[in-house]
Scaffold this motif. Sequence first.
Motif, PDB file in Angstrom:
ATOM      1  N   UNK A 239      21.961  -0.926   2.137  1.00 33.68           N
ATOM      2  CA  UNK A 239      20.872  -1.757   2.640  1.00 33.68           C
ATOM      3  C   UNK A 239      19.935  -0.903   3.496  1.00 33.68           C
ATOM      4  N   UNK A 240      20.525  -0.048   4.340  1.00 32.83           N
ATOM      5  CA  UNK A 240      19.732   0.840   5.190  1.00 32.83           C
ATOM      6  C   UNK A 240      18.912   1.798   4.329  1.00 32.83           C
ATOM      7  N   UNK A 241      19.529   2.317   3.264  1.00 27.91           N
ATOM      8  CA  UNK A 241      18.820   3.207   2.338  1.00 27.91           C
ATOM      9  C   UNK A 241      17.617   2.497   1.723  1.00 27.91           C
ATOM     10  N   UNK A 242      17.834   1.253   1.263  1.00 25.57           N
ATOM     11  CA  UNK A 242      16.741   0.498   0.659  1.00 25.57           C
ATOM     12  C   UNK A 242      15.637   0.210   1.669  1.00 25.57           C
ATOM     13  N   UNK A 243      16.016  -0.195   2.882  1.00 28.69           N
ATOM     14  CA  UNK A 243      15.006  -0.490   3.904  1.00 28.69           C
ATOM     15  C   UNK A 243      14.186   0.746   4.226  1.00 28.69           C
ATOM     16  N   UNK A 244      14.846   1.906   4.352  1.00 28.98           N
ATOM     17  CA  UNK A 244      14.145   3.154   4.632  1.00 28.98           C
ATOM     18  C   UNK A 244      13.195   3.480   3.485  1.00 28.98           C
ATOM     19  N   UNK A 245      13.679   3.338   2.256  1.00 31.61           N
ATOM     20  CA  UNK A 245      12.844   3.635   1.086  1.00 31.61           C
ATOM     21  C   UNK A 245      11.657   2.682   0.988  1.00 31.61           C
TER      22      UNK A 245
ATOM     23  N   UNK B 224       7.707   3.556   1.191  1.00 37.93           N
ATOM     24  CA  UNK B 224       6.773   3.123   0.150  1.00 37.93           C
ATOM     25  C   UNK B 224       5.600   2.375   0.771  1.00 37.93           C
ATOM     26  N   UNK B 225       5.870   1.493   1.721  1.00 42.08           N
ATOM     27  CA  UNK B 225       4.793   0.755   2.394  1.00 42.08           C
ATOM     28  C   UNK B 225       3.829   1.685   3.105  1.00 42.08           C
ATOM     29  N   UNK B 226       4.375   2.695   3.800  1.00 40.57           N
ATOM     30  CA  UNK B 226       3.500   3.666   4.483  1.00 40.57           C
ATOM     31  C   UNK B 226       2.662   4.436   3.467  1.00 40.57           C
ATOM     32  N   UNK B 227       3.280   4.828   2.362  1.00 36.82           N
ATOM     33  CA  UNK B 227       2.549   5.589   1.332  1.00 36.82           C
ATOM     34  C   UNK B 227       1.441   4.736   0.712  1.00 36.82           C
TER      35      UNK B 227
ATOM     36  N   UNK C 110      -4.303   3.578  -0.045  1.00 39.55           N
ATOM     37  CA  UNK C 110      -5.197   2.449  -0.325  1.00 39.55           C
ATOM     38  C   UNK C 110      -6.642   2.891  -0.101  1.00 39.55           C
ATOM     39  N   UNK C 111      -7.559   2.421  -0.932  1.00 37.71           N
ATOM     40  CA  UNK C 111      -8.965   2.753  -0.722  1.00 37.71           C
ATOM     41  C   UNK C 111      -9.424   2.293   0.663  1.00 37.71           C
ATOM     42  N   UNK C 112     -10.355   3.011   1.238  1.00 37.81           N
ATOM     43  CA  UNK C 112     -10.864   2.704   2.584  1.00 37.81           C
ATOM     44  C   UNK C 112     -11.351   1.255   2.670  1.00 37.81           C
ATOM     45  N   UNK C 113     -12.035   0.782   1.634  1.00 38.01           N
ATOM     46  CA  UNK C 113     -12.563  -0.585   1.655  1.00 38.01           C
ATOM     47  C   UNK C 113     -11.442  -1.619   1.727  1.00 38.01           C
TER      48      UNK C 113
END
Length: 136
Positions: free
Chosen positions: A85-91, A95-98, A103-106
């Motif tokens: 679960x910790x592995x998935x949360x970290x991944x 992914x969210x940060x990436x 994401x385009x500036x707009x």
Amino acid sequence: MSDASLWAALADPHRRAIVALLLERPRPVGEIVEACGLSQPSTSKHLKVLRDAGLVRVRQDAQRRVYALDPAPIAELDTWLAPYRKLWNTSLDALGRRLDETAPESARATGPVTAPETSTAGESSDEDTSTPSPKD
């Protein structure tokens, strides 16, 4: 009770359905049979596997057998799953940060995307989008 017997017991979809029913509350065999749509002998076999794995307990209530979930083996599974679960949360966090970075500036300036508003029944609209019925 072994980890293998827990996984084997939970591998069958009918047994998982029984566990889900017992998560709500203890139930007599007749209720489990009715809810699962299985025959009584088939349900009893599934309950025996769950009982042998330590996932359920049974008590006699007059002429009925009432089954209840035993939380201890579920807690053991939860402990075993914790590092994954910790592995998935970290991944997922990475992914969210990436996605935020790429994401385009707009898109970043406008915030999250929302669905367009739609009119609800009873509200008037500028356009008549209804289709005529065959009676018209």
